[in-house]
Scaffold this active site. Structure first.
Site, PDB file in Angstrom:
ATOM      1  N   SER A 171       4.355  37.297 -13.624  1.00 46.23           N
ATOM      2  CA  SER A 171       4.372  36.316 -14.720  1.00 46.23           C
ATOM      3  C   SER A 171       3.312  36.679 -15.737  1.00 46.23           C
ATOM      4  O   SER A 171       2.254  37.214 -15.391  1.00 46.23           O
ATOM      5  CB  SER A 171       4.082  34.913 -14.183  1.00 46.23           C
ATOM      6  OG  SER A 171       3.846  34.010 -15.246  1.00 46.23           O
ATOM      7  N   TYR A 175      -1.181  29.328  -9.521  1.00 38.77           N
ATOM      8  CA  TYR A 175      -0.020  30.145  -9.897  1.00 38.77           C
ATOM      9  C   TYR A 175      -0.495  31.412 -10.617  1.00 38.77           C
ATOM     10  O   TYR A 175      -0.045  32.529 -10.297  1.00 38.77           O
ATOM     11  CB  TYR A 175       0.912  29.334 -10.797  1.00 38.77           C
ATOM     12  CG  TYR A 175       2.162  30.066 -11.246  1.00 38.77           C
ATOM     13  CD1 TYR A 175       3.213  30.276 -10.360  1.00 38.77           C
ATOM     14  CD2 TYR A 175       2.283  30.554 -12.544  1.00 38.77           C
ATOM     15  CE1 TYR A 175       4.366  30.938 -10.762  1.00 38.77           C
ATOM     16  CE2 TYR A 175       3.425  31.214 -12.964  1.00 38.77           C
ATOM     17  CZ  TYR A 175       4.469  31.405 -12.067  1.00 38.77           C
ATOM     18  OH  TYR A 175       5.599  32.069 -12.478  1.00 38.77           O
TER      19      TYR A 175
HETATM   20  P1  NDP Z   1      13.967  29.052 -10.044  1.00 38.20           P
HETATM   21  O1  NDP Z   1      13.193  27.936  -9.429  1.00 38.20           O
HETATM   22  O2  NDP Z   1      14.954  28.752 -11.123  1.00 38.20           O
HETATM   23  O3  NDP Z   1      14.719  29.868  -8.869  1.00 38.20           O
HETATM   24  C1  NDP Z   1      13.957  30.240  -7.767  1.00 38.20           C
HETATM   25  C2  NDP Z   1      14.812  31.093  -6.861  1.00 38.20           C
HETATM   26  O4  NDP Z   1      13.981  31.536  -5.781  1.00 38.20           O
HETATM   27  C3  NDP Z   1      15.952  30.329  -6.235  1.00 38.20           C
HETATM   28  O5  NDP Z   1      17.006  31.224  -6.010  1.00 38.20           O
HETATM   29  C4  NDP Z   1      15.332  29.852  -4.914  1.00 38.20           C
HETATM   30  O6  NDP Z   1      16.277  29.625  -3.880  1.00 38.20           O
HETATM   31  C5  NDP Z   1      14.506  31.053  -4.552  1.00 38.20           C
HETATM   32  N1  NDP Z   1      13.408  30.718  -3.672  1.00 38.20           N
HETATM   33  C6  NDP Z   1      12.371  29.875  -3.894  1.00 38.20           C
HETATM   34  N2  NDP Z   1      11.569  29.854  -2.824  1.00 38.20           N
HETATM   35  C7  NDP Z   1      12.122  30.699  -1.907  1.00 38.20           C
HETATM   36  C8  NDP Z   1      11.761  31.090  -0.602  1.00 38.20           C
HETATM   37  N3  NDP Z   1      10.667  30.605  -0.001  1.00 38.20           N
HETATM   38  N4  NDP Z   1      12.545  31.967   0.034  1.00 38.20           N
HETATM   39  C9  NDP Z   1      13.671  32.469  -0.533  1.00 38.20           C
HETATM   40  N5  NDP Z   1      14.065  32.127  -1.773  1.00 38.20           N
HETATM   41  C10 NDP Z   1      13.298  31.252  -2.453  1.00 38.20           C
HETATM   42  O7  NDP Z   1      12.868  30.093 -10.537  1.00 38.20           O
HETATM   43  P2  NDP Z   1      12.858  31.084 -11.789  1.00 38.20           P
HETATM   44  O8  NDP Z   1      14.144  31.785 -11.889  1.00 38.20           O
HETATM   45  O9  NDP Z   1      12.370  30.350 -12.968  1.00 38.20           O
HETATM   46  O10 NDP Z   1      11.703  32.091 -11.350  1.00 38.20           O
HETATM   47  C11 NDP Z   1      11.995  33.308 -10.683  1.00 38.20           C
HETATM   48  C12 NDP Z   1      10.726  34.151 -10.650  1.00 38.20           C
HETATM   49  O11 NDP Z   1      10.275  34.366 -11.981  1.00 38.20           O
HETATM   50  C13 NDP Z   1       9.558  33.497  -9.909  1.00 38.20           C
HETATM   51  O12 NDP Z   1       8.829  34.480  -9.220  1.00 38.20           O
HETATM   52  C14 NDP Z   1       8.722  32.911 -11.031  1.00 38.20           C
HETATM   53  O13 NDP Z   1       7.373  32.767 -10.674  1.00 38.20           O
HETATM   54  C15 NDP Z   1       8.928  33.966 -12.100  1.00 38.20           C
HETATM   55  N6  NDP Z   1       8.692  33.501 -13.459  1.00 38.20           N
HETATM   56  C16 NDP Z   1       9.458  32.499 -14.015  1.00 38.20           C
HETATM   57  C17 NDP Z   1       9.212  32.101 -15.308  1.00 38.20           C
HETATM   58  C18 NDP Z   1      10.005  31.024 -15.977  1.00 38.20           C
HETATM   59  O14 NDP Z   1       9.617  30.614 -17.080  1.00 38.20           O
HETATM   60  N7  NDP Z   1      11.100  30.556 -15.406  1.00 38.20           N
HETATM   61  C19 NDP Z   1       8.143  32.703 -16.117  1.00 38.20           C
HETATM   62  C20 NDP Z   1       7.419  33.744 -15.431  1.00 38.20           C
HETATM   63  C21 NDP Z   1       7.702  34.110 -14.162  1.00 38.20           C
HETATM   64  P3  NDP Z   1      17.008  28.182  -3.711  1.00 38.20           P
HETATM   65  O15 NDP Z   1      18.021  28.108  -4.812  1.00 38.20           O
HETATM   66  O16 NDP Z   1      17.658  28.221  -2.377  1.00 38.20           O
HETATM   67  O17 NDP Z   1      15.955  27.150  -3.844  1.00 38.20           O
END
Ligand code: NDP
Length: 249
Positions: free
Chosen positions: A144, A158
């Site tokens: 991030s 975070y």
């Molecule tokens: P979302 O919350 O939209 O999606 C998260 C995804 O990760 C889902 O598929 C969820 O599964 C899965 N997940 C969460 N925890 C676990 C776990 N313990 N084990 C397996 N799967 C897990 O997140 P984003 O798409 O927004 O974020 C994705 C990545 O990008 C993250 O690492 C985040 O930190 C990073 N990021 C996001 C930003 C943003 O603005 N959105 C900005 C910068 C970085 P399930 O559907 O089953 O819950």
């Protein structure tokens, strides 16, 4: 002349692929010809719907439940994907969580959970995946832009977890460079997903903060992943590449 998608015959694993950025990466890698396995935690129905959508479009995708906080579950999932498909070429660690809170309120449990999912999991996923990879393997962690700029109160843990990702990726890249495997950290700024859903006045405030005047899209992040997993990115390793509309510029 014949054209074929760039990732034909390659096998990819995307953690956290059921929603958000991860789901866009799953779609993009499948569109580029890879067989894509992806994990989820709670969204079984959505994960299966995504796999079905890709298969219906002529691609190859399979969803597997594996909690990234559980190293044994993650390892077994990686080994199963490699065994089922006979190889593993690409790992994208997108699963991540953002448990926000000011310093006075933050609990040790939330701190540990954040580090387990955002830092420990990508390390052991890289360890497990690298065992199956040949030369040309690709490992990407979705970090991030918070690694470089915390930006708002309540973001300290975070930001720390994503700063750790950037440092860890540099080390992993050196560990794996002799084996021809690249490791990179892709750092998005605000991307419109459920984890970062905003509307109305809140969305206006975020857009006003963004030099380009808007949040990013999941497809823009997936396009950068598509570059990093390709043969043309063989010289990119140990890098933290930011995609944030100029937020940290
Ligand atoms: P979302 O919350 O939209 O999606 C998260 C995804 O990760 C889902 O598929 C969820 O599964 C899965 N997940 C969460 N925890 C676990 C776990 N313990 N084990 C397996 N799967 C897990 O997140 P984003 O798409 O927004 O974020 C994705 C990545 O990008 C993250 O690492 C985040 O930190 C990073 N990021 C996001 C930003 C943003 O603005 N959105 C900005 C910068 C970085 P399930 O559907 O089953 O819950």
């Amino acid at each position: 002349m014949t054209f074929s998608p760039p990732l034909v015959e390659q096998v990819a694993l995307v953690t956290g692929g059921s929603r958000g950025i991860g789901a866009a990466i799953v779609r993009r890698l499948a569109r580029d010809g890879a067989t894509v396995a992806f994990t989820y935690l709670n969204s079984a129905a959505r994960a299966q719907a995504l796999a079905n959508e890709i298969v219906a479009a002529g691609g190859k995708a399979v969803a597997q439940r594996a909690d990234s906080a559980d190293i044994d579950a993650l390892r077994s999932c990686i080994d199963r994907v490699a065994a089922d498909h006979g190889r593993l070429d690409i790992l994208v660690n997108s699963a991540g969580i953002g448990l926000m809170g000011l310093v006075d309120d933050y609990s040790p449990g939330d701190f540990d959970r954040m580090m387990a999912v955002n830092v420990r999991a990508p390390f052991f996923a890289a360890q497990g995946a690298a065992r199956h990879m040949r030369r040309g393997g690709r490992i990407i962690v979705i970090g991030s832009a918070a690694a470089d700029r915390a930006a708002f109160a309540g973001n300290s843990v975070y930001a720390a977890s994503k700063g750790a990702v950037a440092a860890m990726v540099r080390g992993l890249a050196l560990d794996l460079s002799a084996r021809g495997i690249t490791v990179n950290n892709l750092q998005p700024g605000p991307i419109a997903t459920e984890a970062n859903a905003a509307s109305g006045a809140q969305l206006d405030a975020i857009n006003a903060m963004m030099p380009v005047g808007r949040m990013g899209s999941v497809d823009e992040v997936a396009a950068m992943v598509a570059y990093l997993v390709g043969v043309e990115a063989a010289f990119v390793t140990g890098a933290s590449l930011t995609i944030d509309g100029g937020l940290t510029a």
